[in-house]
Motif scaffolding. Structure first.
Motif, short mmCIF file in Angstrom:
data_model
loop_
_atom_site.label_atom_id
_atom_site.label_comp_id
_atom_site.label_asym_id
_atom_site.label_seq_id
_atom_site.Cartn_x
_atom_site.Cartn_y
_atom_site.Cartn_z
N ASP A 4 1.16 -1.02 0.29
CA ASP A 4 0.18 -0.10 0.56
C ASP A 4 1.12 1.30 -0.18
OD1 ASP A 4 -2.18 -1.38 -0.18
OD2 ASP A 4 -2.52 -1.37 2.13
N ILE A 7 2.27 1.56 -3.87
CA ILE A 7 0.94 1.99 -5.27
C ILE A 7 0.18 3.60 -4.82
CG2 ILE A 7 -0.57 1.56 -7.26
CD1 ILE A 7 0.71 -1.54 -6.39
N GLN A 8 0.24 4.62 -5.25
CA GLN A 8 -0.87 5.72 -4.93
C GLN A 8 -1.42 6.19 -5.73
OE1 GLN A 8 2.42 7.43 -2.16
NE2 GLN A 8 1.08 7.20 -0.79
N HIS A 9 -1.89 6.83 -5.68
CA HIS A 9 -2.96 7.59 -6.80
C HIS A 9 -1.83 8.93 -6.30
CE1 HIS A 9 -5.07 10.83 -8.88
NE2 HIS A 9 -5.39 9.67 -9.50
N ILE A 10 -1.44 9.85 -6.76
CA ILE A 10 -1.02 10.80 -7.04
C ILE A 10 -2.09 12.11 -6.25
CG2 ILE A 10 -1.43 12.25 -9.18
CD1 ILE A 10 1.14 13.28 -9.29
N ASP A 11 -2.89 11.59 -6.06
CA ASP A 11 -3.90 13.18 -5.29
C ASP A 11 -4.03 12.87 -4.13
OD1 ASP A 11 -4.54 14.32 -7.79
OD2 ASP A 11 -6.94 13.54 -8.03
N SER A 12 -3.10 11.24 -3.70
CA SER A 12 -3.20 10.70 -2.21
C SER A 12 -2.05 11.51 -1.65
CB SER A 12 -3.39 9.25 -1.90
OG SER A 12 -2.34 8.55 -2.42
N ARG A 27 4.88 18.03 -5.46
CA ARG A 27 4.54 16.26 -4.74
C ARG A 27 5.64 15.36 -5.02
NH1 ARG A 27 -1.23 16.14 -4.44
NH2 ARG A 27 -2.05 17.44 -5.89
N LEU A 29 6.73 12.30 -5.32
CA LEU A 29 6.61 10.88 -6.32
C LEU A 29 7.34 9.24 -5.70
CD1 LEU A 29 5.72 11.37 -10.27
CD2 LEU A 29 4.51 11.84 -7.55
N GLN A 42 6.97 15.66 -8.34
CA GLN A 42 6.19 16.12 -9.96
C GLN A 42 5.62 17.29 -9.21
OE1 GLN A 42 2.26 16.36 -9.57
NE2 GLN A 42 1.93 16.26 -11.34
#
Length: 124
Positions: A4, A7-12, A27, A29, A42
């Motif tokens: 977990d 692997i993340q969505h960039i908005d998190s 952000r 990454l 990013q």
């Protein structure tokens, strides 16, 4: 390390503004704490945003411009307008500055090797 965390969505991913930058939202990454030996960012720079003239003591900085236009100054000689697809390579201790041109937000991927961290921005 747990899957977990990998692997993340960039908005998190939390945002921050780096030192000596105006109109910038970044952000991480790949955070230095991951232990990969690099830091990957990013960056989104608003129209008129700037990265004031600065340098990094130990880190190479590699920038990939994904969108927007900017004027980049490297050292004392190189001033160039850049756009999408441009790769900028900045060695340690080279003064540099970025100024966003036009009305479009610039989106960049920035890699530091080794990670630069919050204290690695030196006014030039």
């Amino acid at each position: 390390m747990h899957a977990d965390d990998l692997i993340q969505h960039i908005d998190s991913i939390a945002t921050y503004s780096p030192p000596l930058h105006d109109g910038t939202v970044n952000r991480r990454l790949v955070d230095p704490a991951v232990g990969a030996g690099i830091e990957v960012i990013q960056g989104r720079l608003a129209p008129g945003g700037t990265a004031s003239r600065h340098k990094h003591k130990d880190a190479w900085q590699i920038i990939l411009v994904q969108s927007g236009r900017a004027r980049v100054s490297l050292g004392d000689d190189v001033v160039q307008e850049v756009g999408p697809g441009t790769v900028i390579r900045i060695p340690p201790m080279m003064p540099h500055q970025v100024e966003i041109l036009g009305e479009e937000t610039a989106e960049l991927i920035v890699i530091y090797n080794p990670p630069v961290g919050p204290d690695g921005f030196i006014p030039a």
